[in-house]
Structures are given as C-alpha cells and as structure tokens.
Design an enzyme around this catalytic site. Structure first.
Site, PDB file in Angstrom:
ATOM      1  N   ARG A 191      13.468 -20.862 -26.418  1.00 61.33           N
ATOM      2  CA  ARG A 191      13.964 -20.108 -27.569  1.00 61.33           C
ATOM      3  C   ARG A 191      15.436 -19.790 -27.299  1.00 61.33           C
ATOM      4  NH1 ARG A 191      14.125 -14.838 -25.417  1.00 61.33           N
ATOM      5  NH2 ARG A 191      12.213 -14.329 -24.327  1.00 61.33           N
TER       6      ARG A 191
ATOM      7  N   HIS B  63      14.067 -12.400 -27.516  1.00 59.86           N
ATOM      8  CA  HIS B  63      12.607 -12.310 -27.697  1.00 59.86           C
ATOM      9  C   HIS B  63      12.274 -11.839 -29.109  1.00 59.86           C
ATOM     10  CE1 HIS B  63       8.458 -11.101 -27.249  1.00 59.86           C
ATOM     11  NE2 HIS B  63       8.770  -9.830 -27.425  1.00 59.86           N
TER      12      HIS B  63
ATOM     13  N   TYR C  94      18.618 -11.825 -18.379  1.00 55.75           N
ATOM     14  CA  TYR C  94      17.641 -12.535 -17.543  1.00 55.75           C
ATOM     15  C   TYR C  94      17.805 -14.053 -17.511  1.00 55.75           C
ATOM     16  CZ  TYR C  94      15.290 -12.532 -22.162  1.00 55.75           C
ATOM     17  OH  TYR C  94      14.992 -12.659 -23.490  1.00 55.75           O
TER      18      TYR C  94
END
Lengths: 326, 368
Positions: free
Chosen positions: B268, B272, B282
């Site tokens: 993606r 999120h 991250y």
C-alpha cells in the site's frame, strides 16, 4: 402429559424444530454421534442426518463464525457451546458479529441464531465450566438472554428462541438437567421470550430469581411461611434480557418489598439491572431497600467450596427477613 | 468468458507451486509476458475493462484521500498499490459469488455491485451504507481482524448444503493471518471442504509491524498447508497473475473441489488509514520507490499498449469518468438524509422490546 427432565425437554424441542423447519441446523462439539456431553442432542443426528446435525472442529470462535455465515445463507443455526465458561473463546462472534448484524447492515441481514450452552454451579465441574456469565450478555445490545428453570419452560422457550429472527443466548443450568421431572406437553408449544412467570403468589414480599435460584427462592419462601406466616411472591424471570419489568412492578405494587436472587457474583449483572429499573419505576411503592442475594465478587471457586459460595435458601431467608423487618 | 483450462491448468499451477516454489507471475514490471503458458484467454474488451477498473480505483482513491482530508469522508483506508490484487481477484468472480471484505476491501464490493455513494455513507457511519441492495452479494466491511474468515467458512458451508454453485470469497491482510480466527476459518473450510477462497493481501505491513515480525512461515501461502488446502503465492502487482490464479481456485471451489488460499504480494503506497497514520515512521521512502517501480497500472498499461489496446486518450477518459462518478456519489451521499437515533434503535431487533420502545420514545420526544 409426559413427565420429562429438562434435558429431555430440550432434546424434544430440538427434535420438533428440526422436523418442522428444514432450515434449522444443530451443531457444535460432540453433538453428533455422541449426542452432546449432556445428551441434549441424543439421537438427533441418527434421525436427521449429518447434514442437519453435525460435529464441528474444536474451536468455539469458529463455531460462532460458522453460525453467522450459515445465518447469512438462510439457515437457522442452533449452535452449542459445550460449556458457557468457554464464552470468551466465541465472544467476538456473539457480541461483535451476530448481535450487530442488523445494525451494521441497517436491517438488510440478520442472525437468526440460537446459542445453547450449559452453565451453573453445584455439579462439581472443572474451572470455567459453571460460571454465570449472563451479565456480560446483558451488556451486549442486540441479544436476548433466556434462562429456563424447569422442563416446561425449557421446551417452550427453546422453540421460541429457534423461531426468533434475532440471536438468542439460551442458558441451561446443569444442576436442573436431571434433578427433577416436570409435566411437558407433547408436540409444539411456545413460551414467549421476555415474559416472566409468577410461580408463587404472595402479598408480603417479592423474590425475583431465574434459573436454579428459582428453586432456592421457593425453598426459602416455604421456610418463611412456616417461621413467620409471611407470604412470599416468587417471580421466575425466564428471560433476563429483555427484563419483564412490568410483572416485577405489578408485584411490588402489591408487596411493597422485594429482593433479587442470582447465582452470579454481586457486582453489575442482572440483579443490579433489575434494581435500577425498580428504582426508576416503582420506588414510591417500596417500604424497604431492595436487597440482593448473590455469590461474592470472586471468581467461581470450582469443586471444593462451591456449595458454600453459591447463594442458598438460608441466605435468601435472611434477606427476606431483613426487608420484612425494615 | 472462457478462461479455465480445466485440469491442465490446475496441474500447471500445482507444479509451479510445489516444484518451483516460486511466486506466480505472468507480467514482469515492464509488462513483458514471462509465463506465456498461464496468460489468460481474456477478450480485448475484458482486458481493457480490467485496466479501466484499476485506473478508476486509483483515481477514486486519490479523490477519497482528499475528501477525507477535507473532513468529508469518515473512516477511510487507502488502496493505491493494491489495485491488481483487489481488481484482478474480484474480476474472477461471478455475480452470485459472495464477498466478505475487510475494511480496506471497498473496491471489490463496489465492483461487485455496491453503489459508490453507499460506500461513502458507510465511511461516515450511516447505516444506509450497509443496506446492501438485494441483488448484490457482499457483506459490509469487517472491522475485527479475522472475524470474516470464519464467517466465510459458514457462508460457504451454507452454499454447499443448499447445493448452490456459489463461492464465498474473503480478504485479509498479512497481519490478519496471525489471528486465531484465520486458522479456525481455513481449518473449518478444509474440514468441511466448502467452496471458499481466502485472499491474503500481503502488503507487508499491519499498520507499522512488518510481515517478518508476524511469522517465521516461509510464505503466508504456507499457512494453507496446515489446513490441508492448496495455497498459492502470486505477484499481487500483476493483475493477470492474480486474475488467472483466482479464476482457477474459484472455479475449482465452485466445482466442489474445496477451498484454497491465495497470497498476493503487494504494497500500500499510502498510510494504513486516514486517521493519523504516518508511514514514514516505519518504512523508508526508498522502499516505497522500489515498490512503485512494480506499479500494477504501469505494468498492465505497457502490456496493453504493446497490444494496441490502451492509449493516453483512453486513460484520460477514465480519469474524467471517475472524477464525475465520484462527484455524483459524494453528492448523493450528502443528499441522503442523516440517520437518527430512533432509526438506530429500530435496527437492533426485528421487534423492539419494551425498554427500547421506551428509549426510542424518549429520543423522539427530545427531537421534537
């Protein structure tokens, strides 16, 4: 009329509904060839076949999810959780899924599921088999919670539960399974969900109970009558969600005194909810505070001291005397 | 539409998985066909339709992100990067097949028939968003990770019991394969041999936790082995590979040959969800750039251009079409009357118990 134990009455209700409606499916752990660990489903697989009555892999969450999926395809699942102490394994399926299906889909889908589970103390089961977790179900919008106290109600309520288009948690007290027989009509009949039953009329004090505690309450009522000629009205709730507050209020208008007896721990739960509703609807009819007789707020102590832990007639008598003497 | 090549295809796939143990790919990142023997027999129109849907979904996603930033959408989980795995897998279904999506899988249920404005209403918490039209075979998006997996086994068991030739299809991410419900669901499906297909969209991150921390399993497809069902790993940026393998496992399930698991390796590009996630915490920009080189739209566009099936003009037409459709849908969502607490109360049971009737009356009175 036939004399049946509660387990026979439950088996009879399942048989009638399996026969009447081919969308009804009965499944869970050991419910097939073995007929369930308490024999509630005895003979059903032999009569209706493995397509209708079947064993599942050993996974309670899976059983709950299976029920949700089968409900979506037009079946009427009657799932068994082998002991209600295993509730937490399937809690998501019950609380987060089937209870929310109507909400989530704006009524497009529903979960016509009956969750059957044995529970209740006094039969020396291992840990996490006997616990009264019904209070957790009361806090879950979208569920109905039914707890019968005798064979007649068990059959009529289970038939109602299976025919209900919303999820019904149907809790069967293990101590009542075979402890006595009662008259049970042959064939189909229903007992309505959400309606309490005045099992003994009285004018001096109301005792509200459900499940095995109805029998404890009746025992206490007998003793109070003997000791001080007081007449106790005993209400068997039969359904604890929704609570039949009208029957309770009507009784309190007559007796002006009440206590609630539950096998579960004291904090929160059915008794607390009943007293809150009495407060809202009948406080001016009361001559004394409404007391609770419950187990203490500890975990369920399996085996050794469970009989001392569980509410008994002696404690119910004490509470009745307390409100009568207030 | 004739895509299936029957048993020979099954055998071929099985050999690829079992013998080579490699990720199934048909198009490389430059759009070259690398597995000629697996290339699906899709018509030119179908190929163009696949591209149209991917472009539409990309533009819609960009638009949704911007609407979300303006506060005009509720909960939204971006999808860019995952178009091949979403669109390719849904394209392999028949209308009667039933999709149980997770919250990111909005494109699949929209392409399966859910009106776009209802998807927007869903994001805002309007119950009409979940009132799936009668002829659309999807469930509302699942929030609890993995709950839809066991429900899929149940829906598929229902189809099997009724003798219906339908398949239950569900989606989950890489993180979701760590859930107990995931194992219970694929295990039930295997035990009962039901027509279910489990699509694992491995986009490498469960919010921030990388897939390497989820499991030591060699691939997520390997998890199928313990359930006794076939598992395939597919290049999830290659729409032809996703479509081909999905078509195969779906038709096998329909024919009564049991469930399967499909792992799509994808990524993606965005956060999120639009609720405050910052992916730079991250993962690196270098990593993102590497994955963008695998982009599913670029790859498929090159393939179609080489065949003379796609042009810049086609693309621009789809972009304009999407903008228009999204605008119409958001307008329709805006014009839908706000739901009310009494309506909410009504939706709890088929027949309201007395205490809810009472509570409903209180709200109605307060609203007067």
């Amino acid at each position: 009329m036939a004399q049946m134990t509660m387990i026979q009455a439950i088996n009879d209700a399942l048989r009638i509904e399996l026969e009447r409606d081919e969308r009804v499916l009965v499944f869970g752990e050991d419910v097939g060839k073995n007929g369930g660990v308490f024999r509630a489903t005895e003979g059903l697989q032999a009569q209706f076949g493995e397509e209708r009555v079947f064993d599942t892999p050993l996974a309670e969450s899976g059983i709950g999810g299976l029920a949700v999926g089968l409900g979506l395809t037009g079946f009427r699942p009657v799932m068994e959780i082998q002991f209600f102490g295993f509730l937490f394994e399937t809690m998501d399926s019950i609380a987060s899924q089937m209870a929310r299906m109507r909400y989530r889909s704006g009524g497009r889908y529903h979960s016509p599921i009956t969750v059957r589970a044995p529970f209740g103390g006094g039969v020396k089961t291992p840990e996490l088999h006997a616990d009264s977790f019904e209070g957790l179900m009361l806090q879950t919008p979208g569920l109905k919670v039914v707890i019968p106290s005798n064979p007649y109600d068990a059959k009529g309520l289970l038939i109602s539960a299976i025919r209900d288009n919303d999820p019904v948690i149907f809790l069967e007290h293990m101590k009542l399974y075979r402890s006595f027989r009662g008259e049970v009509p042959e064939g189909e009949y229903t007992v309505p969900i959400g309606k309490a039953n005045v099992v003994q009329e009285g004018k001096d004090v109301t005792v509200i109970a459900y499940g095995a505690m109805v029998h404890t309450a009746l025992k206490a009522a007998e003793q109070v009558k003997k000791e001080r000629q007081a007449e106790v009205e005993v209400i068997d709730l039969r359904t604890i969600s929704p609570i039949d507050i009208d029957t309770i209020v009507k009784s309190i208008q007559k007796t002006n005194r009440a206590i609630v007896v539950q096998e579960a721990q004291k904090q929160a739960g059915a008794a607390a909810e009943i007293i809150a509703q009495i407060n809202e609807k009948a406080i001016l009819h009361l001559e004394a505070p409404v007391l609770r007789v419950t187990a203490p707020d500890t975990v369920y102590p399996f085996a050794m001291i469970e009989d001392e832990w569980l509410p008994d007639a002696k404690r119910v008598v004490q509470a009745i005397n307390e409100v009568l003497d207030f | 539409m004739i895509i299936l090549r029957g048993e020979s295809m099954s055998k071929q796939l099985h050999e690829i998985r079992a013998v080579k143990g490699e990720t199934i790919q048909i198009l490389d990142p430059d759009g070259n066909v690398v597995s000629k023997e697996l290339e699906p027999n899709l018509s030119d129109d179908e190929l163009r339709e696949l591209m149209r849907r991917m472009v539409f979904t990309r533009v819609w996603d960009q638009r949704a992100i911007s609407l979300s930033r303006q506060g005009r959408l509720g909960f939204y989980a971006p999808v860019s990067g995952q178009e091949a795995s979403m669109i390719g897998s849904q394209f392999a279904l028949k209308k009667e097949d039933f999709i149980l999506p997770s919250y990111r899988d909005i494109p699949q249920i929209v392409w399966h028939g859910l009106p776009l404005y209802q998807a927007f209403l869903y994001s805002r918490g309007h119950q009409h968003g979940g009132q799936i039209p009668e002829d659309v075979n999807v469930l509302m998006p699942q929030i609890i990770i993995g709950a839809q997996i066991i429900q899929t086994a149940g829906v598929a068991l229902g189809f099997k019991k009724k003798g219906e030739k339908r398949v239950a299809v569900t989606y989950i991410g890489d993180g979701g394969t760590s859930q107990g419900d995931f194992y219970e669901g694929i295990n039930f499906a295997g035990a009962y041999q039901v027509p279910a297909v489990f699509v694992v969209q491995n986009n490498r991150y469960a919010i921030s936790v990388p897939v390497e921390l989820q499991t030591r399993a060699e691939t997520l497809a390997h998890k199928a082995v313990a359930a006794g069902i076939p598992g395939y790993q597919v290049d999830g940026m290659d729409v032809l590979a996703v479509y081909t393998v999905m078509k195969e496992v779906v038709e096998r399930a329909r024919a009564g040959q049991g469930p399967a698991l499909l792992e799509c390796l994808t990524y993606r590009y965005g956060p999120h969800t639009m609720s405050g996630d910052d992916p730079t915490r991250y993962r690196t920009n270098e990593e993102l750039s590497e994955w963008e080189k695998n982009d599913p739209l670029i790859r498929f566009r090159k393939y179609l251009e080489a065949k003379g099936l796609w042009s810049e003009e086609d693309e621009n037409k789809v972009i304009e079409e999407t903008k228009e459709k999204v605008n119409e849908a958001i307008k329709q969502a805006d014009q839908t009357e706000k739901m009310t607490v009494p309506q909410l109360i009504d939706s709890m049971f088929e027949t309201l118990p007395a205490h809810l009737e009472e509570q409903k009356a209180e709200f109605e009175k307060a609203g007067e």
